[in-house]
Design a protein around this motif. Structure first.
Motif, PDB file in Angstrom:
ATOM      1  N   GLY A   1      -4.481  11.594   1.927  1.00  0.00           N
ATOM      2  CA  GLY A   1      -4.794  10.168   1.792  1.00  0.00           C
ATOM      3  C   GLY A   1      -5.548   9.790   0.544  1.00  0.00           C
ATOM      4  O   GLY A   1      -5.953   8.646   0.392  1.00  0.00           O
ATOM      5  N   SER A   2      -5.794  10.751  -0.348  1.00  0.00           N
ATOM      6  CA  SER A   2      -6.596  10.508  -1.538  1.00  0.00           C
ATOM      7  C   SER A   2      -7.993  10.000  -1.187  1.00  0.00           C
ATOM      8  O   SER A   2      -8.595   9.229  -1.934  1.00  0.00           O
ATOM      9  CB  SER A   2      -5.914   9.517  -2.503  1.00  0.00           C
ATOM     10  OG  SER A   2      -6.457   9.664  -3.803  1.00  0.00           O
TER      11      SER A   2
ATOM     12  N   SER B   1     -12.096   3.493  -5.596  1.00  0.00           N
ATOM     13  CA  SER B   1     -10.978   4.372  -5.262  1.00  0.00           C
ATOM     14  C   SER B   1     -10.431   4.912  -6.589  1.00  0.00           C
ATOM     15  O   SER B   1      -9.671   4.233  -7.279  1.00  0.00           O
ATOM     16  CB  SER B   1      -9.921   3.577  -4.487  1.00  0.00           C
ATOM     17  OG  SER B   1      -8.944   4.431  -3.971  1.00  0.00           O
TER      18      SER B   1
ATOM     19  N   TYR C   1      -4.233  -3.173  -3.195  1.00  0.00           N
ATOM     20  CA  TYR C   1      -5.546  -3.482  -2.610  1.00  0.00           C
ATOM     21  C   TYR C   1      -5.744  -4.996  -2.402  1.00  0.00           C
ATOM     22  O   TYR C   1      -6.848  -5.445  -2.103  1.00  0.00           O
ATOM     23  CB  TYR C   1      -6.659  -2.872  -3.481  1.00  0.00           C
ATOM     24  CG  TYR C   1      -6.615  -1.352  -3.427  1.00  0.00           C
ATOM     25  CD1 TYR C   1      -7.418  -0.655  -2.533  1.00  0.00           C
ATOM     26  CD2 TYR C   1      -5.715  -0.638  -4.215  1.00  0.00           C
ATOM     27  CE1 TYR C   1      -7.355   0.730  -2.449  1.00  0.00           C
ATOM     28  CE2 TYR C   1      -5.641   0.754  -4.139  1.00  0.00           C
ATOM     29  CZ  TYR C   1      -6.460   1.428  -3.247  1.00  0.00           C
ATOM     30  OH  TYR C   1      -6.384   2.799  -3.161  1.00  0.00           O
TER      31      TYR C   1
ATOM     32  N   ASN D   1     -12.413   8.263  -3.066  1.00  0.00           N
ATOM     33  CA  ASN D   1     -13.517   7.373  -2.711  1.00  0.00           C
ATOM     34  C   ASN D   1     -14.881   7.939  -3.120  1.00  0.00           C
ATOM     35  O   ASN D   1     -15.906   7.281  -2.961  1.00  0.00           O
ATOM     36  CB  ASN D   1     -13.490   7.018  -1.219  1.00  0.00           C
ATOM     37  CG  ASN D   1     -12.257   6.217  -0.834  1.00  0.00           C
ATOM     38  OD1 ASN D   1     -11.586   6.515   0.146  1.00  0.00           O
ATOM     39  ND2 ASN D   1     -11.929   5.198  -1.624  1.00  0.00           N
TER      40      ASN D   1
ATOM     41  N   TYR E   1       0.862  -1.195   0.000  1.00  0.00           N
ATOM     42  CA  TYR E   1       0.000   0.000   0.000  1.00  0.00           C
ATOM     43  C   TYR E   1       0.895   1.241   0.000  1.00  0.00           C
ATOM     44  O   TYR E   1       1.234   1.811   1.039  1.00  0.00           O
ATOM     45  CB  TYR E   1      -0.962  -0.037   1.194  1.00  0.00           C
ATOM     46  CG  TYR E   1      -2.083   0.978   1.051  1.00  0.00           C
ATOM     47  CD1 TYR E   1      -3.133   0.761   0.163  1.00  0.00           C
ATOM     48  CD2 TYR E   1      -2.068   2.163   1.785  1.00  0.00           C
ATOM     49  CE1 TYR E   1      -4.143   1.700   0.013  1.00  0.00           C
ATOM     50  CE2 TYR E   1      -3.079   3.113   1.646  1.00  0.00           C
ATOM     51  CZ  TYR E   1      -4.109   2.865   0.753  1.00  0.00           C
ATOM     52  OH  TYR E   1      -5.110   3.807   0.593  1.00  0.00           O
TER      53      TYR E   1
ATOM     54  N   GLU F   1     -16.563  -0.355  -2.334  1.00  0.00           N
ATOM     55  CA  GLU F   1     -15.734   0.865  -2.447  1.00  0.00           C
ATOM     56  C   GLU F   1     -15.233   1.064  -3.867  1.00  0.00           C
ATOM     57  O   GLU F   1     -14.932   0.102  -4.572  1.00  0.00           O
ATOM     58  CB  GLU F   1     -14.518   0.771  -1.510  1.00  0.00           C
ATOM     59  CG  GLU F   1     -13.702   2.043  -1.438  1.00  0.00           C
ATOM     60  CD  GLU F   1     -12.511   1.936  -0.492  1.00  0.00           C
ATOM     61  OE1 GLU F   1     -12.502   2.635   0.524  1.00  0.00           O
ATOM     62  OE2 GLU F   1     -11.599   1.128  -0.783  1.00  0.00           O
TER      63      GLU F   1
HETATM   64  C1  AVI Z   1      -9.293   5.961   2.542  1.00  0.00           C
HETATM   65  N1  AVI Z   1      -9.071   5.610   1.144  1.00  0.00           N
HETATM   66  C2  AVI Z   1      -8.386   6.673   0.428  1.00  0.00           C
HETATM   67  C3  AVI Z   1      -8.438   4.305   0.959  1.00  0.00           C
HETATM   68  C4  AVI Z   1      -8.215   4.035  -0.546  1.00  0.00           C
HETATM   69  O1  AVI Z   1      -7.103   3.686  -0.906  1.00  0.00           O
HETATM   70  O2  AVI Z   1      -9.144   4.232  -1.328  1.00  0.00           O
HETATM   71  C5  AVI Z   1      -9.286   3.217   1.570  1.00  0.00           C
HETATM   72  C6  AVI Z   1      -8.771   1.860   1.280  1.00  0.00           C
HETATM   73  N2  AVI Z   1      -9.477   0.859   0.843  1.00  0.00           N
HETATM   74  C7  AVI Z   1      -8.732  -0.207   0.718  1.00  0.00           C
HETATM   75  N3  AVI Z   1      -7.493   0.118   1.042  1.00  0.00           N
HETATM   76  C8  AVI Z   1      -7.504   1.405   1.410  1.00  0.00           C
END
Ligand code: AVI
Length: 326
Positions: A167-168, A288, A212, A172, A63, A286
């Motif tokens: 944190g970008s 991103s 991810y 989301n 990450y 989600e």
């Molecule tokens: C908070 N957000 C920016 C993270 C992202 O990378 O979209 C949330 C996340 N979801 C999975 N890993 C991190």
């Protein structure tokens, strides 16, 4: 709005959760489960355990966003301080552990700090630690959903507000929601206010997919924790072991998608309502979105923010924009 002042830790706490918030959350959740395809807002990830898991995601080797953004902030702290100017009120949206802002505080020396987060216990804990570590800083905490319309808490000196959205997290939101969110900020902030915002960049698909799908399974646990939350907070009758984590880059839409895939044909219950999942059917949890520098500048300009400065890392993985409210 309730305002409590805790003198032991000198955090001014502003509770902006509407009293019927849990009802609204429940309605929103059920609406998403009734939709086709089924979906749920990423904000449901962030109960206490979800916030803790997210913190663990941030230190996984795959990450890259967190460590890259932190390196940019560390390297550019003095330049950022020059652009931000003196006597700022730093307003951190979705402040979580309030870790990144620490990289700026000594250089920027704002007069006050306001952390805004939906996860109350996490927010209180992190702002208390911040107040203890920076005794010269006037620390405020507001428990609120910053994706909804907000008001500035009373008692906060706010001559030169600078919103900090690292944190970008903007990724989301769908691009049209991101634009709408920035328009909301535009109407909340006076002309000349700043917005320091971290935005993840479009890059090689393999790097994105790995980020991810970390080998330690922390992102999977984060995604699956949503099902635990359904069980404990929304009278969910379901077996989390019958779902799997799925995350992949959707190139045509420049976004990572996260889903919970049902491994079997099954019926679950949430808040007394029945939902059927075919085997392989997903709950989309989600998105991103990833941007080019120009793409994000254009989006911000449509919402009334002008680009003033930009910092990136040498590999162009991540960007930090300083925008000014026009
Ligand atoms: C908070 N957000 C920016 C993270 C992202 O990378 O979209 C949330 C996340 N979801 C999975 N890993 C991190």
């Amino acid at each position: 709005m309730t305002v409590m002042s805790n003198t032991a830790t000198a955090v001014h706490f502003h509770d902006q959760q509407p009293p019927a918030a849990s009802l609204t959350l429940r309605d929103e959740l059920l609406q998403g489960l009734r939709a086709a395809p089924k979906r749920s807002s990423p904000k449901f990830f962030y109960d206490l355990r979800g916030s803790e898991l997210f913190d663990r995601i941030c230190v996984q080797p795959e990450y890259y966003p967190t460590r890259t953004e932190e390196a940019i902030l560390r390297d550019a702290a003095d330049d950022i301080a020059d652009v931000v100017g003196k006597d700022a009120t730093l307003i951190e949206l979705g402040s979580g552990a309030s870790r990144k802002v620490r990289l700026l505080l000594e250089a920027v020396r704002p007069t006050s700090y306001l952390g805004i987060d939906i996860s109350r216990d996490f927010l209180l804990d992190s702002t208390r630690r911040l107040a203890a570590d920076y005794p010269w800083l006037d620390v405020h905490a507001a428990c609120a959903d910053f994706s909804q319309r907000m008001t500035m808490p009373s008692g906060l000196a706010c001559d030169h507000p600078v919103a900090f959205f690292p944190g970008s997290s903007i990724g989301n939101f769908a691009p049209e929601e991101a634009e709408c969110f920035l328009r909301g900020l535009h109407s909340l902030l006076p002309s000349g206010s700043g917005l320091l915002i971290g935005v993840d960049l479009i890059k090689d698909e393999a790097i994105l997919n790995a980020a991810y799908n970390d080998a330690a399974g922390v992102t999977a646990a984060f995604n699956l924790n949503l099902l635990e939350r359904l069980r404990h907070e929304f009278e969910g009758d379901l077996d989390p072991a019958t779902f799997s984590h799925q995350a992949f880059y959707n190139e045509s839409r420049s976004r990572i998608e996260m889903h919970l895939v049902s491994d079997i044909d099954q019926t679950i219950r949430v808040s007394g309502e029945v939902f059927h999942f075919d085997q392989g059917e997903t709950l989309h949890t989600e998105n991103s979105y990833k941007y080019s520098v120009e793409g994000f500048r254009a989006l911000a300009a449509r919402a009334g923010f002008e680009s003033r400065a930009l910092w990136t890392d040498p590999d162009k993985l991540f960007s930090i924009h300083y925008l000014e409210r026009a």
